[in-house]
Enzyme design. Sequence first.
Site, PDB file in Angstrom:
ATOM      1  N   ASP A   1      28.555 -10.712  40.604  1.00 22.48           N
ATOM      2  CA  ASP A   1      27.999  -9.579  41.337  1.00 22.48           C
ATOM      3  C   ASP A   1      29.151  -8.700  41.804  1.00 22.48           C
ATOM      4  OD1 ASP A   1      26.164  -7.875  42.390  1.00 22.48           O
ATOM      5  OD2 ASP A   1      25.533  -9.158  44.044  1.00 22.48           O
TER       6      ASP A   1
ATOM      7  N   GLU B   1      31.775  -0.300  37.969  1.00 20.83           N
ATOM      8  CA  GLU B   1      30.770  -1.333  38.194  1.00 20.83           C
ATOM      9  C   GLU B   1      31.036  -2.579  37.355  1.00 20.83           C
ATOM     10  OE1 GLU B   1      27.692  -3.304  39.674  1.00 20.83           O
ATOM     11  OE2 GLU B   1      28.108  -1.250  40.285  1.00 20.83           O
TER      12      GLU B   1
ATOM     13  N   ASP C   1      24.518  -9.914  37.955  1.00 21.33           N
ATOM     14  CA  ASP C   1      23.758  -9.120  38.918  1.00 21.33           C
ATOM     15  C   ASP C   1      24.408  -7.748  39.078  1.00 21.33           C
ATOM     16  OD1 ASP C   1      21.898  -8.390  40.774  1.00 21.33           O
ATOM     17  OD2 ASP C   1      22.224 -10.081  42.109  1.00 21.33           O
TER      18      ASP C   1
END
Length: 878
Positions: free
Chosen positions: A650, A688, A720
């Site tokens: 994540d 990201e 995630d």
Amino acid sequence: KAPGDNVESRDIHVSALLVAMSGFGRGGRGAELLKALQNPPRKPGEPTKKQDEEQAGTNGHTQQPSGVPGQKTAVQPAAGMGRAALFMQQVRPPQQKQQPSPPQQRQSPETPAKYDISKTMGTSGSSVLLRTNYIALQTKTEGVYQYAVSFEPEVESKNMRFKMITEHKNVIGNSRAFDGSILYLPIMITEKGQKLTLNSVRPTDGATININITLVKILKHSDCVHLFNVILKRIMRILEMNQIGRNYYDPHHPIGVPQHKLEIWPGYVNTIQHYDGGLLLMLDVSHRVLRTDTVLDFFYELYSKNKSKFQEEATRQLVGCIVLTRYNNRTYRVDDIAWDKNPLSSFVSSNGTSISFIDYYKQAYQLNVEDTEQPLLIHRPKIKTGGDLRKEEQDQVICLIPELCCMTGLTDIARADFRVMKDIASHTRLTPMAREACFKKFVENVHSNPKANEELTNWGLKLDINTMEAQGRCLIQEKIFFRDTSVLAGSHADWGRDSVTNTVISAVALQSWLLVFTKRDQSKALDFLHSLKRISSSMGIKVADPKVAELPDDRIDTYLRAMRPEINPQLQIIVAIFPTSRDDRYAAFKKLCCIEKPIPSQAINAKTISNQQRLKSVTQKIALQINCKLGGELWAVDIPLKSLMVIGIDVYHDASRGKKSIAGFVASVSPHMTRWYSRVVMQSRGEELVHGLKLCLQAAMKKFHEVNGSLPEKIIVFRDGVGDGDMRMVSDFEVPQFFEGFSMFGADYKPKFSVVVVQKRVNARMMSVKQKLENPPPGTILDNAITKRGWYDYYLVSQHVTQGTVTPTHYMVVHDGTSLKPDHMQRLTYKLTHLYYNWPGTVRVPAPCQYAHKLAYLVGQSLHTDPSLQLSDRLYYL
């Protein structure tokens, strides 16, 4: 919509880029498209240089500048965003360069694989009838007709082109979509290959303009999804819904919460897409919380509390917030405060004249500004650049008057106020029955509105009156294993009572530890200590007396000076009791224990242990946390797969450090997924996707080998924090990094490998159909009807919800190399939601994802740098 702000053109321009024929150069002109149609087809192996250059550069599509006047104005007011075309985002074509595909890699979801839905559906579990928030769209026409449009002589202004096309409604009809060079119609106005010529007069110079329209192709409905979404936006505007952000809200029926100076606008989230169940409209209820006080009211209140540091405090609290201007119902992010400007300041308008802000708002909106000395708020619009990041255009700013801006959202103080959140939740947390009523109300509004109904009918679309039903499955309850016994998770998937009355799998005796507290919290600390020693025995945990450090005050330095000398290799953990919740003190404590002198640590807010009635339950949870941080194992579920490593990833974006991203990486190292290895990767701003996967993977696999004596044969990654737009990057960038990491352990090492993207922020809803609509039980799976066409995905409800409507978690298998049956993949996913040790029940995502989130949040919120590797085999971040 102000003059010059053609919203439809921006939406349709994206549609054209998505569905226009590949390889045809538009250049903003339909003539180039016609010219391309006349060229003979290129033979395989014989590419022309020009076509190669076009595809390598722009993929055959280029976008013309907006040509809107006033583009060089340095400071402009928020004039209804009439100049929004200045900030139109440039659509970037897909990257042509492809990463080499690893063995057994399936296609990326952005290029859907030819998956047969029957091969991605499971069969285990009991059947459950589910009602969804999807509504079927029936199509009554063959498709949508795409025409190429050219102007002779050339017409540079897009707005002029729109005006000329609109003049010929008698030929093209009222329903159309035009982006300046490509026209979409629901009717055929000319045969394929034939040219229809219309004439218009350009009002600026009286010149006669020939408009040439040629039918290019008939698009299938599956190729017109973006066009249908543009039509949906028109319908929302017809229904007098205002767009705020991406969603539409009803400003005419606000819900007042006067006791907290709040206002709630009801609205909808909606989108049209092709799913396995056909062309569907996804519809969900949304709410926008607004504050009735203005930014100027906020300034007055702040000034009355802190006059000496007013500007500093106002900047700190306001910059980054979102404000709403009610005169045009638009939202803006506050990027700065211009203390040297006020409403009497002037700016140069688009026609070149100088006008003050106060006069502009008087003329444009008939608004009177009372306070002429208030500063102005600065908003810097963002534009898309050639890269993945969004960058601010420094020479373009929008100035806002605080008196005319309303605050949106909730302050941190309001979020911490239980009464405020409870009063808001009473309006926003809708039960399944109430949510279904809102869906029916929307459909009724569309069908009863003549203009909205006509818009759909003209395009050959019809909206069903009921939401779609689908057949789901409920998986069997999992068995929770403790050291000496096992229990069923129960219908609510909650084993909180059993977790504190049964012996944990692996208990670590608490022999040498430090307890730190202030003098005023002495009685609370002693009560906590007595309770801890009393309740730990039932869980099999031995607790010895700690070394106590009583502090005279609660200053940060006082805490750190008391802790540093006591940290030694024999000390197991530091437990610190803080009188209040302070982020700076917590961060300093964690930096000491996670970076400077690595040791497990436990922070306790004195308020949580001050209530004697709740002290026992709170202490039980703290005891379990401490055992985890020392390397203990609490409970387990049956994992039939052998030699399996599960990885959770994540990403957290650290706003305080220039939005640097922190990727949390957590991998299982024990057969029953009860022990974990954790690492973090620091990334550049706004990025990201993870870069340093290889290092994390290699370290985790070495740890796995150390514990098990062999490398894993199967590896499944639950990723995630990925949106639909980043699926290709996960498949093309992250997956190859894993394969490169495998090669480090020898050419013969080729484990079976899969990557599953986990999406929590979805708008899909599932409701169990019984005597009335209810939330489905934990373990409910839906892998048909609303799943994405051509993808391998499924929805899972893993948690029990008592308020509102449950939101399922969406899982997409973007790389499938383990050859697990859909049943086995779904069962494994559900099992992993039982293994998060901070909660004796199921959570929304698999445990490694939740651990990765906690780790990335701790580093991004408090540490801001890599924690010590000495703690990597402990759950020190719980």
